[in-house]
Scaffold this active site. Structure first.
Site, PDB file in Angstrom:
ATOM      1  N   CYS A 360      -4.166   7.722   1.662  1.00 38.06           N
ATOM      2  CA  CYS A 360      -5.629   7.619   1.690  1.00 38.06           C
ATOM      3  C   CYS A 360      -6.194   6.958   2.950  1.00 38.06           C
ATOM      4  O   CYS A 360      -7.211   7.435   3.470  1.00 38.06           O
ATOM      5  CB  CYS A 360      -6.151   6.945   0.418  1.00 38.06           C
ATOM      6  N   ARG A 389       7.900   3.511  -0.569  1.00 46.70           N
ATOM      7  CA  ARG A 389       7.617   2.248  -1.250  1.00 46.70           C
ATOM      8  C   ARG A 389       8.936   1.605  -1.660  1.00 46.70           C
ATOM      9  O   ARG A 389       9.842   2.291  -2.140  1.00 46.70           O
ATOM     10  CB  ARG A 389       6.726   2.474  -2.475  1.00 46.70           C
ATOM     11  N   GLN A 407       3.712  13.135  -2.238  1.00 47.61           N
ATOM     12  CA  GLN A 407       2.566  13.288  -3.129  1.00 47.61           C
ATOM     13  C   GLN A 407       1.791  14.562  -2.785  1.00 47.61           C
ATOM     14  O   GLN A 407       1.611  14.876  -1.608  1.00 47.61           O
ATOM     15  CB  GLN A 407       1.627  12.088  -2.992  1.00 47.61           C
ATOM     16  N   ASP A 409      -1.204  15.068  -2.439  1.00 46.93           N
ATOM     17  CA  ASP A 409      -2.362  14.190  -2.335  1.00 46.93           C
ATOM     18  C   ASP A 409      -3.577  14.934  -1.795  1.00 46.93           C
ATOM     19  O   ASP A 409      -3.450  15.809  -0.944  1.00 46.93           O
ATOM     20  CB  ASP A 409      -2.014  13.029  -1.395  1.00 46.93           C
ATOM     21  N   HIS A 411      -8.020  13.993  -0.985  1.00 49.88           N
ATOM     22  CA  HIS A 411      -9.141  13.076  -1.078  1.00 49.88           C
ATOM     23  C   HIS A 411     -10.429  13.850  -0.845  1.00 49.88           C
ATOM     24  O   HIS A 411     -10.544  14.600   0.124  1.00 49.88           O
ATOM     25  CB  HIS A 411      -8.985  11.931  -0.081  1.00 49.88           C
ATOM     26  N   LYS A 495      -9.495   5.190 -13.004  1.00 48.04           N
ATOM     27  CA  LYS A 495      -8.814   6.471 -12.848  1.00 48.04           C
ATOM     28  C   LYS A 495      -8.615   7.157 -14.191  1.00 48.04           C
ATOM     29  O   LYS A 495      -8.744   6.545 -15.256  1.00 48.04           O
ATOM     30  CB  LYS A 495      -7.467   6.279 -12.158  1.00 48.04           C
ATOM     31  N   HIS A 541      -9.733  10.328  -5.256  1.00 51.08           N
ATOM     32  CA  HIS A 541      -8.305  10.542  -5.004  1.00 51.08           C
ATOM     33  C   HIS A 541      -7.770  11.437  -6.122  1.00 51.08           C
ATOM     34  O   HIS A 541      -8.108  11.229  -7.291  1.00 51.08           O
ATOM     35  CB  HIS A 541      -7.524   9.229  -5.057  1.00 51.08           C
TER      36      HIS A 541
END
Length: 669
Positions: A360, A389, A407, A409, A411, A495, A541
């Protein structure tokens, strides 16, 4: 009715009688109905007033959100839920009580055993014990199980007693149990309770089931070493894992599911199907995708890419690293601390880069690359971004818990007026993904702030209220079955998490959608509105898969490796009966490649029966057997996994058959 329950239940006075002698309280039940009871009535009293059948099955009561013994008095107007085996809290109470039964059995069989803690866990419970010079093995399990069942049949009540700290210390000093004494040391006088059943007494807050008679089936699962209080400098105790049930049939079903879970284990199937591997030299928790696994990933990515393009997303690519300042700005560095962000060393000592733990912040910087207008919004940026991570080595587990993962992902940067519409569009995308891949049994969890612990989060109350309301309204508009969990929000926003139930009934958190007012402010993002003024966008997100690694692990286990034809890495195996027909097999392979059907030719010098068996083990959906007749007539003999022989057909007929199955299973967004 169990004796211990019946002896606890007293006939309730009528409302008129009770009102003459006792204050009445209002009890609100889960269905919204309100009943009056005499002050001091118990959960069991309430159950009996509804039906004796319910009373026979009540394990505990939840009073104003707190689980307690069904025998404890209720002294004020309260919301009350009566917990049975069908409730999660009921199961947890049942299993915690079973841990006490295990301890009683161990103390009877092995006098002098000392006890640490014995909590309920997701499935069953454990107890940490110190047996001195003795050791425990699976050879002892049957004896312990039999003793537990013997004690359970005595239907001993779990009785609660408040004790002073001095008396608690005296009891466990006499018993010579230093573990309990250490636990007592951290407790305040006036807050200590003992629970007793049969000949066993334990330090415990509770709650517990009414009596041991509810426990009808017992299985010890394993033993392991566990350092006292998780400190590797302390003594290593023996951790005994077990599970219990109110019926033997339920234990049998659970053990069958465990065997099925072993058969479906993605780590086992991943190795058998040549999908992925791990290497100590590469590093723990960093998967290596083998050719077949890479094809599977590619199919999933292409599937979602097509849907995203149709939904108006623009693809972007960002680096695997970022400067420390990027994460300081986003707030992640302060939130997760320097321990979670390891610097990457460069020749320039003034540079400080970090492995990317999320995408992000990079996408925020993409938004800032040029001036934006309200006409540009919503701006939807999508990336299959690999992030890193640090997970403790003991927490790593196949593909479900890794240190490097990708991910799906995206946005969405939009105006505040566009949030609900965009959020609902993302819900549509998530539902499309789940349906196409067979995950149709799911619930949605609305994860909100903990109102009692707001300092954990960044941003104003006003922004949080707007974000939370947008999620609640969008989920309701889509008719999603939802549960609300306080304290589960991300630090920057609430979320919607999708909890998927797989073929074995296990729940997994997969897709997630988040509303974020904070990061756009921290990165000073802005657009020019229709009023010609500068405004800060809202950020959504979203990740329908969550992570490809975790999603694929669950997909493998849900399908037992039998992927739908469109997704299967190898859709077909061409099996020539002998080397005389290899030229025809090769020509057939090229023809099928032209229509995007993937597979291989088995050129091995093996009998056709062995080739068929090996293709079955590899879970190849179609086997195309070619010999003299097939070669002469331009045909194939087709076998389908799970269905057997489909007969001989023209090559074009098989192509039509395969394409129809693909088109039937892969939905269009």
């Amino acid at each position: 009715m169990p004796e211990s329950i019946s002896c606890m239940i007293q006939p309730l006075k009528s409302k008129s009688q009770a009102s003459n002698s006792k204050t009445m309280i209002k009890i609100t039940l889960p269905d919204g109905s309100v009943r009056e009871y005499a002050q001091g009535s118990t959960g069991m009293d309430i159950a009996l007033s509804i039906s004796e059948g319910l009373a026979r099955n009540v394990l505990a009561a939840k009073v104003n959100g707190k689980v307690q013994d069904a025998s404890l008095p209720i002294n004020e107007d309260s919301e009350v839920a009566l917990l049975t085996w069908n409730d999660t809290d009921g199961k947890q109470t049942f299993w915690h009580s079973s841990a006490h039964l295990l301890a009683e059995a161990l103390e009877a069989l092995y006098p002098g055993t000392k006890f640490g803690i014995g909590p309920a866990i997701e499935n069953g419970f454990y107890y940490d014990i110190d047996m001195g010079e003795k050791s425990l093995s699976q050879d002892d399990f049957k004896k312990i199980e039999d003793k537990m069942l013997e004690l359970a049949r005595q239907k001993n009540e779990f009785s609660r007693k408040a004790v002073s700290k001095a008396d608690a210390i005296g009891y466990f000093t006499e018993k010579n149990d230093e573990y309990k004494l250490e636990l007592i040391d951290g407790l305040e006088d006036g807050s200590i309770t003992f629970y007793s059943q049969g000949n066993f007494t334990d330090l415990c807050r509770g709650p517990h089931i009414p009596n041991t008679g509810f426990i009808k089936a017992v299985k010890l699962m394993s033993v392991a070493g566990a350092y006292w209080r998780g400190d590797e400098k302390r003594k290593q105790m023996t951790r005994v894992y077990a599970i219990t049930f109110p019926k033997q049939k339920e234990l049998d079903e659970y053990l069958h599911l465990l065997e099925e879970a072993k058969r479906r284990d993605h780590r086992k199937l991943g190795k058998e199907l040549d999908l992925f591997a791990f290497s100590e030299k590469v590093g723990m928790g960093l998967p290596l995708w083998l050719p077949k696994g890479a094809m599977l990933r590619e199919r999933l990515e292409n599937f979602l890419r097509r849907a995203q393009v149709r939904a108006g997303y623009s693809p972007v690519v960002t680096p695997h690293i970022g400067s420390k300042q990027l994460y300081v700005t986003s707030g992640h560095y302060a939130k997760y601390g320097a321990d979670s962000f390891k610097p990457i060393h460069t020749p320039d000592e003034n540079e400080e880069f970090l492995l990317k733990p999320m995408n992000c912040p990079h996408h925020c910087e993409i938004f800032k690359t040029k001036p934006r207008s309200y006409r540009d919004l919503p701006l939807r940026l999508a990336e299959f971004g690999t992030v890193y991570r640090y997970e403790q080595s003991g927490e790593l587990h196949g593909l479900t818990r890794v240190r490097g993962f990708t991910q799906d992902d995206a946005h969405i940067f939009c105006t505040s007026d566009q949030v609900e519409e965009e959020f609902m569009k993302v819900i549509d995308l998530v539902l499309y993904v789940f349906k196409a891949l067979g995950f149709e049994n799911f619930s949605a969890q609305i994860s909100l702030r903990d109102p009692e612990n707001k300092e954990k989060y960044i941003g104003s109350d006003q922004d949080w209220e707007k974000a939370e309301n947008a999620i609640i309204k969008s989920a309701a508009a889509k008719g999603l079955p939802t549960v609300v969990e306080l304290g589960e929000a991300a630090f920057y926003g609430p979320k919607l998490d999708f909890m998927v139930k797989d073929a074995l009934g296990r729940k997994w958190q997969l897709g997630t959608i988040q509303v974020d007012y904070q990061l756009p402010q921290r990165f000073e993002l802005e657009y020019t509105g229709s009023d010609n003024q500068k405004h800060c966008p809202v950020m959504i997100h979203r990740a329908p898969f969550g992570s490809l690694e975790r999603f694929i692990a669950i997909l493998i286990e849900n399908t037992a490796g039998n992927f739908p034809l469109w997704l299967s890495p190898e859709q077909l195996a061409i099996l020539p009966i002998s080397e005389k027909y290899e030229n025809y097999a090769n020509e057939l392979f090229l023809r099928l490649q032209e229509v995007d059907l993937r597979g291989y030719v088995d050129h091995r010098d093996e009998k056709i029966g062995r080739k068929i068996r090996d293709a079955e083990v590899s879970k190849v959906p179609f086997m195309l057997i070619v010999g003299e007749k097939e070669s002469a007539e331009g045909m194939v003999s087709v076998r389908k996994k799970g269905e057997g022989d489909l007969g001989m057909m023209l090559v074009e007929q098989f192509i039509t058959l395969a394409q129809e199955e693909i088109n039937k299973n892969i939905l269009r967004f």
